[in-house]
Each structure stands twice: as C-alpha cells, then as structure tokens.
Design a protein around this motif. Structure first.
Motif, PDB file in Angstrom:
ATOM      1  N   ALA A  80       0.829  -1.208   0.000  1.00  0.00           N
ATOM      2  CA  ALA A  80       0.000   0.000   0.000  1.00  0.00           C
ATOM      3  C   ALA A  80       0.861   1.256   0.000  1.00  0.00           C
ATOM      4  O   ALA A  80       0.516   2.263  -0.640  1.00  0.00           O
ATOM      5  N   LEU A  81       1.990   1.212   0.717  1.00  0.00           N
ATOM      6  CA  LEU A  81       2.897   2.367   0.740  1.00  0.00           C
ATOM      7  C   LEU A  81       3.462   2.651  -0.654  1.00  0.00           C
ATOM      8  O   LEU A  81       3.478   3.800  -1.115  1.00  0.00           O
ATOM      9  N   LEU A 136       2.212   1.722  -3.584  1.00  0.00           N
ATOM     10  CA  LEU A 136       1.131   2.163  -4.466  1.00  0.00           C
ATOM     11  C   LEU A 136       0.706   3.590  -4.154  1.00  0.00           C
ATOM     12  O   LEU A 136       0.490   4.402  -5.063  1.00  0.00           O
ATOM     13  N   GLY A 137       0.583   3.916  -2.851  1.00  0.00           N
ATOM     14  CA  GLY A 137       0.208   5.278  -2.475  1.00  0.00           C
ATOM     15  C   GLY A 137       1.265   6.290  -2.872  1.00  0.00           C
ATOM     16  O   GLY A 137       0.941   7.401  -3.319  1.00  0.00           O
ATOM     17  N   TRP A 172       0.106   9.223  -5.270  1.00  0.00           N
ATOM     18  CA  TRP A 172      -0.065  10.561  -4.703  1.00  0.00           C
ATOM     19  C   TRP A 172       1.205  11.125  -4.074  1.00  0.00           C
ATOM     20  O   TRP A 172       1.141  12.144  -3.406  1.00  0.00           O
ATOM     21  N   GLY A 214       0.360  10.322  -0.478  1.00  0.00           N
ATOM     22  CA  GLY A 214      -0.060   8.929  -0.596  1.00  0.00           C
ATOM     23  C   GLY A 214       0.614   8.039   0.428  1.00  0.00           C
ATOM     24  O   GLY A 214       0.004   7.098   0.939  1.00  0.00           O
ATOM     25  N   LEU A 215       1.889   8.325   0.765  1.00  0.00           N
ATOM     26  CA  LEU A 215       2.568   7.564   1.805  1.00  0.00           C
ATOM     27  C   LEU A 215       1.901   7.755   3.155  1.00  0.00           C
ATOM     28  O   LEU A 215       1.785   6.824   3.960  1.00  0.00           O
ATOM     29  N   ALA A 238      -1.704   6.028   3.063  1.00  0.00           N
ATOM     30  CA  ALA A 238      -1.782   4.625   2.639  1.00  0.00           C
ATOM     31  C   ALA A 238      -2.326   3.716   3.732  1.00  0.00           C
ATOM     32  O   ALA A 238      -3.247   2.918   3.493  1.00  0.00           O
ATOM     33  N   THR A 286      -5.994   1.789   3.785  1.00  0.00           N
ATOM     34  CA  THR A 286      -5.982   0.320   3.753  1.00  0.00           C
ATOM     35  C   THR A 286      -6.788  -0.248   4.911  1.00  0.00           C
ATOM     36  O   THR A 286      -7.520  -1.240   4.748  1.00  0.00           O
TER      37      THR A 286
END
Length: 406
Positions: A314-315, A317-318, A322, A326-327, A330, A334
């Motif tokens: 998720a990190l 992808l985020g 973004w 996004g980090l 994330a 999730t």
C-alpha cells in the motif's frame, strides 16, 4: 403446442466469469486514473475527512456543554490551527539555530573532504585533481537531475498549498453536515438495513479515530526516546532531530530511517569520531524496533490490524499515485478498506488477506469452536427442537368418543 417463452433459469442468466473479471479490471483502471488526475482535489478532501474525524470528539464534548454546533466546530478548528502554528514556530526557531552553526559545519566538512582526498591519494594512488574532476562530474549530473525533481516538487507543492488552504473549510462542512452525510449513505445503499450501515460507519470511525489519536501519542513517545538517545550521544539540536524523526513516523516503516540520516550526517561533520554517526543510527534503529513491536501495537491496538506485507504494498502504491501524501494516507485507507471488506460477505476473503495472519487465524478458530459447540449441544439435546412446539391435547368442547359397552 404452447409457444410461450419461459424465462431462463438463473444459472443460465449468470454473467460469465471472464466478463466479471474484465468489468472489475476496467473499473479498477478507471478509478486509479480518476484518483491520479484529480489528486490535487481529492488529497485535501481525504486529509479533511481524517482531521474532521479527529476533531469530532472535541465538537461532541463542546456540544454537550451547550455550545452551539457552529461555535464548537469553529473552536475545534481554531485549536487545530493554533497547534500547527506553534509547531511551525518551534521548527523555525530550531532551523534558525541550526543555520547559525553553518560556518563551523562548513569548516569541519572541508577538513573531512581534505582528509578523504589524502586517503584516496595514499591508498588508491589517485591524484587529487583526478578525484576532484570525478567528484565534479558526479556532482554536476546529480544537480542536473535534482533540478528537474526540485522544479516538479515546487510546482506540486505550490498547487498543494493553494488547495490545502481549503482544508479548514472542508473540515467545517464535514462536521456541520455529519448527520446529513449519514442519511445520504442510508438513502444511497437501500439493499442493506440502516442498522448494518450504522455499524459499518461506526467501525470505520473507530478505526480512523484509534489510528490518529494513537499516532500522535506514538509520535510523542518516539520523539522523546530519540531526543534522549541523541542527548546522551551529545549530538547538537538533539530535540529537534529527535522529534523530526518522530513526525516522520507518518510515513510508516521507512520514515524513522529517513529521519536518522540528517543527525548521522551532522554527527559525521561536527563530532570528533565517525562512531557517533553509527551510534545515531543504532539509537534510532532501536527506537524503531520498540515502536514497531511494542509501542504502536499496544497504543493503536488491533483495530488497525493490517499485515506488514499489505502495508508495504500500500505504501508503494500510495507513493506512486499521490507522492508524499499517498505515503501518509496509505495505512489508514488500507485499514478502512479492510473494515469494508470484512463487512461485505463476498469481499470477506480480501479483508482476511489484508489482516494480521495471527489475529485472523485466531478469529477463524474462535468462530469454528463456537459452531462446533453449538452443533454438539444441538445433537446432545435433540428435545430442544420440539420444546416450544405445542402439544396436541384433546379439546374439552369436542364430544368424547363413545366407550364400548360391556
């Protein structure tokens, strides 16, 4: 012959599997594209939702003390702004004190550079001019690449600041219309009872609330531990760098490692021995070990039970979608998805996949034990099936059967 058309059975009318997978894939690609294109609008809204959930208990407490809703919302937002202004002021003071020591740091850096050139000339048989030319070449390449990154960062930051100004306004309306949004969810999802929707919304609220409130407490504890370790080592500006690494916990798993680089470089430049830099990295790695295994699990609890593999994916992808925002978003996003997946029966396997393996297996074993216990009790006492069934008794009004005569 009857020629009426009969409806096909449900089995024949089901959508083929490949069409379902194709529709899911197309919907996923469209959602990711929309999230990326509209990121400058969606990111502030996402942060506003998280902050409004964080401020909601304050608003409720003020409303219980007979403060009007609008007044309680304004006071909550004002308190948040005051906290942010105080933090920015403290950071600016620390940066100002750090800038005063730049001449001494520059002098020490020149000494270290001269020693490095001497060692290269003595042990590697490379002349100083050749070392300097190679260093200039790599420095020019790094600056040319960094210039583009810096320009992109400045453009993104300028756009983000202009949209982040709207965050207090978003928070105000989210808190003001919270009952209105709940009714909207009830009207939008009509095939689910309102009680079940309220349970789902409450779970999402508890997840975000426990994550955010626990996160601030974790930042405070980690900042204090980092500062104590750096003060023991004698690193300049220990409190500033300790709490800076603590705030970088907002980027899970890698934030505190990034925060240890600056004090380690400062230790190399300002201290007499490079072992101080090793000590800085050791102290912060130990604090990260405590944070990941003891502090965060005990404070945040099992409500945000996302396994490390899912969190790392998720990190990444985020971050790709973004960037820095996004980090930060994330892990809570999730955790929200896990709550939604656990509530929807068809999506429950995906919620199981996102959860902690030990926790999920324990929950499954507990459910299996409960089902086995109920089944054993049912087989052991079968008369319970008929316990509430009325007995057939003769009606007193009905005529009695004739007895046979002797």
């Amino acid at each position: 012959m009857n020629s009426t058309l009969r409806p096909l059975p449900n089995k024949d009318r089901e959508t083929p599997l490949y069409l379902k997978l194709a529709s899911i894939l197309v919907a996923l690609i469209a959602a990711v594209y929309i999230l990326y294109i509209l990121r400058e609008t969606i990111i502030p809204i996402a942060f506003s939702i998280l902050l409004s959930i964080l401020l909601h208990p304050v608003c409720v407490w003020l409303e219980k003390h007979r403060v009007p809703r609008i007044g309680s919302i304004l006071l909550s937002i004002l308190s948040l702004v005051v906290v942010i202004v105080v933090l920015v002021y403290v950071v600016s003071l620390q940066i100002g004190g750090f800038a005063e020591e730049l001449p001494r740091i520059t002098e020490k850096a020149e000494t270290i550079l001269d020693q490095t050139l001497t060692m290269g000339e003595r042990y590697l048989n490379i002349s100083r001019s050749q070392q300097v030319s190679e260093a200039k070449k790599y420095l020019i390449n790094a600056l040319s690449e960094g210039r583009a990154v810096l320009l992109n960062t400045l453009v993104t930051t300028t756009g983000a600041i202009s949209t982040f100004i709207l965050i207090p306004l978003y928070i105000f309306f989210f808190l003001l219309y919270r009952d209105f949004f709940r009714r909207f969810v009830h009207k939008a999802i009509t095939n689910v009872p309102n009680e079940a929707l309220n349970v789902l919304l409450k779970k999402i609220y508890e997840v975000i609330q426990s994550y955010l409130s626990g996160l601030f407490l974790v930042i405070l504890i980690v900042g204090v531990l980092n500062s104590i370790g750096l003060l023991i080592l004698g690193i300049p500006h220990a409190i500033f760098f300790g709490f800076l690494a603590g705030f970088l916990i907002l980027i899970p798993y890698i934030g505190i490692l990034i925060g240890s680089v600056l004090p380690a470089l400062l230790a190399v430049v300002t201290m007499d021995s490079p072992w101080y830099a090793v000590g800085v990295i050791g102290v912060m790695s130990f604090v990260q070990f405590l944070e990941g295994n003891f502090i965060t699990p005990n404070i945040v609890g099992s409500k945000v039970s996302v396994n490390p593999l899912a969190a790392i994916v998720a990190l990444f992808l985020g971050g790709q979608l973004w960037g820095l925002a996004g980090l930060i978003l994330a892990l809570p996003v999730t955790a929200i998805l896990k709550v939604i997946f656990d509530t929807i029966p068809s999506m429950e396997p995906y919620g199981f996949l996102l959860g902690e393996p030990v926790h999920e297996v324990q929950e499954d074993e507990k459910e299996v034990m409960i089902e086995q216990t109920v089944e054993k009790e049912f087989k052991k006492k079968p008369y319970r099936r008929y316990r509430n069934k009325p007995r057939n008794r003769p009606d007193s009004t009905s005529p009695m059967p004739n007895k046979p005569e002797n």
